[in-house]
Scaffold this active site. Sequence first.
Site, PDB file in Angstrom:
ATOM      1  N   GLU A 140     -12.785   0.596 -10.349  1.00  0.00           N
ATOM      2  CA  GLU A 140     -12.241  -0.086 -11.383  1.00  0.00           C
ATOM      3  C   GLU A 140     -13.228  -0.144 -12.485  1.00  0.00           C
ATOM      4  O   GLU A 140     -12.781  -0.324 -13.708  1.00  0.00           O
ATOM      5  CB  GLU A 140     -12.283  -1.855 -10.710  1.00  0.00           C
ATOM      6  CG  GLU A 140     -11.191  -1.840  -9.955  1.00  0.00           C
ATOM      7  CD  GLU A 140     -11.272  -1.303  -8.442  1.00  0.00           C
ATOM      8  OE1 GLU A 140     -10.385  -1.180  -7.720  1.00  0.00           O
ATOM      9  OE2 GLU A 140     -12.491  -1.192  -8.363  1.00  0.00           O
ATOM     10  N   ASP A 173      -4.758  -9.749  -8.498  1.00  0.00           N
ATOM     11  CA  ASP A 173      -5.047  -8.796  -9.768  1.00  0.00           C
ATOM     12  C   ASP A 173      -3.917  -8.048 -10.152  1.00  0.00           C
ATOM     13  O   ASP A 173      -3.685  -8.186 -11.369  1.00  0.00           O
ATOM     14  CB  ASP A 173      -6.435  -7.982  -9.463  1.00  0.00           C
ATOM     15  CG  ASP A 173      -6.112  -7.256  -8.000  1.00  0.00           C
ATOM     16  OD1 ASP A 173      -5.249  -7.279  -7.485  1.00  0.00           O
ATOM     17  OD2 ASP A 173      -7.195  -6.526  -7.821  1.00  0.00           O
ATOM     18  N   GLU A 185     -19.524  -4.912  -3.842  1.00  0.00           N
ATOM     19  CA  GLU A 185     -18.161  -5.411  -3.477  1.00  0.00           C
ATOM     20  C   GLU A 185     -17.603  -6.838  -4.156  1.00  0.00           C
ATOM     21  O   GLU A 185     -16.554  -7.254  -4.576  1.00  0.00           O
ATOM     22  CB  GLU A 185     -17.831  -5.402  -1.955  1.00  0.00           C
ATOM     23  CG  GLU A 185     -16.465  -5.614  -1.551  1.00  0.00           C
ATOM     24  CD  GLU A 185     -15.462  -4.936  -1.914  1.00  0.00           C
ATOM     25  OE1 GLU A 185     -14.209  -5.210  -1.559  1.00  0.00           O
ATOM     26  OE2 GLU A 185     -15.665  -3.708  -2.441  1.00  0.00           O
ATOM     27  N   GLU A 200       0.954  -1.285   0.022  1.00  0.00           N
ATOM     28  CA  GLU A 200      -0.085  -0.126   0.120  1.00  0.00           C
ATOM     29  C   GLU A 200       1.001   1.167   0.035  1.00  0.00           C
ATOM     30  O   GLU A 200       0.303   2.161  -0.804  1.00  0.00           O
ATOM     31  CB  GLU A 200      -0.924  -0.021   1.277  1.00  0.00           C
ATOM     32  CG  GLU A 200      -1.943  -1.180   1.283  1.00  0.00           C
ATOM     33  CD  GLU A 200      -3.085  -1.006   0.472  1.00  0.00           C
ATOM     34  OE1 GLU A 200      -3.129   0.036  -0.543  1.00  0.00           O
ATOM     35  OE2 GLU A 200      -3.993  -1.652   0.276  1.00  0.00           O
TER      36      GLU A 200
END
Length: 515
Positions: A412, A270, A378, A126
């Site tokens: 996204e 991903d 989600e 992160e």
Amino acid sequence: MVCARLLAVGAVLSSSVLALPKSFRTDPTTEHNPVRQFEAQADRAQAVADVFKTSWEGYYKYAFPNDELKPVTNGASNSRNGWGASAVDALSTALIMGEKEIVNQIITYIPVINFGSTGSEVSLFETTIRYLGGMLSGYDLLSGPLAHLANNKADVEALLTQSIHLANNLSFAFESPSGIPYNNLDLEDRRSDRSNNGLATVGTLILEWVRLSDLSGNATYAKLVEKAESYLLKPTPAAAEPFPGLVGMSISPEDGTFKDVVGGWIGGADSFYEYLLKMYIYSPTRYAPLKERFVLAADSTITYLTSHPAPRPDITFVAMYRGTQIIKTSQHLACFHAGQFILAGQVLNSPRYIQYGLELVNGCHEVYIQTATHIGPEQFSWDSTSVPPAQAAFFNRTGFYIDAASYQLRPEVIESYYYAYRATGDKKYQDWAWDAFVAINATTRVGSGYSSIADVNVEGGGEHTDFQESFWFAEVLKYSYLIQTAGGEEWQVGKGGRDRWVFNTEAHPVRVAYS
């Protein structure tokens, strides 16, 4: 995108955009959609910029220099070590929007951040995609095409200096027996919890650390991440690769071996696949092997993971897997995959990838337009044998049912609309992005900013969870803005050929290398 997170002309629109009426929450496919009426009142890109400014003003007033705004209670949160994550994440978007005052508020703050001190555990992943990526992007833009937006050149140089300081403080993470880094770090004592790392959290470092290496002239940063990446390109044991190019998610820093065979284009996996292609875009000569690995994964995805819900065979989803068992589940996070395939089709001159990506865009669009808020959940599934009885009618109509109903300000779907529009020029993708932007604005606007919500399938989104994600600035608002602009700027993705910039998984654009 798509970032991986483990399991976001005219007249000023401040008065209208920030309080869109409930009548805007209508089916965006209908002929008399109020969004279509609204768009004629002012420029869409300006509307997004106004929302960015409102979001920033709330954060700057009530939370800066903490990490996030709590818009319901006008408080602050520090989920990213208290270094000002929202400020750093907002920088590249403020630059692209030409918001000079905000740009300078951020770049005069960054030099005073102490990246060696925090009271909480640090995530290597992160911190890399948000802080390191945000500062490097700011440096590339401010030492290049947007240099005129900085009041003080020293603040620009500090972006690179602080990037070096941050990487130096994080570099002990790679001191494992294998060279696979540990992710969860204690900076004060320079130690980690020595737990297994993840596919995305190892494979989503290479772009930022290599860019830092190229800018600083210090090859060590690149060597650290390239060694870690090598274990992902040649996974062991062989069983960790159930389909060519598709691998498990848990990796041991002790010996570099994979510890499971679960995966897909989902959170935790991903952005590893994302960076295989993006490193090739960054430097085709240095990272050709990563392109080949991406092609393996992409082809296996099409062959083995493509799935069509029984009630809606016109929809295309990508399943996840456990070994060779297909699991008909996906996530909002995964919807970046559509844009990834479209980008790959442009870069690799593959119409097949573009067409597949457009099919996935349509699937993610369906997930949005079928809920009460016109925002996707989600997590969702389409296994006909596991439909909750309460959602049977919904499933038969839509082709999916909802596993986790929250919306965490994720980008996204709009990210994939952006890539679809830039590749095709089809204005319906601009319309879809605008519909999503209006729905998100109408549902998440609260108090001094924008908040995650509890349930996308109830009118109004249910409870506002009092948290404005930093990637709201970096991703949602950036992609919503870029898709509505003319597209001639050098950082925009093109219709094929050699792009001059590549977006990291937090949507921070960095200048590509030329070798």
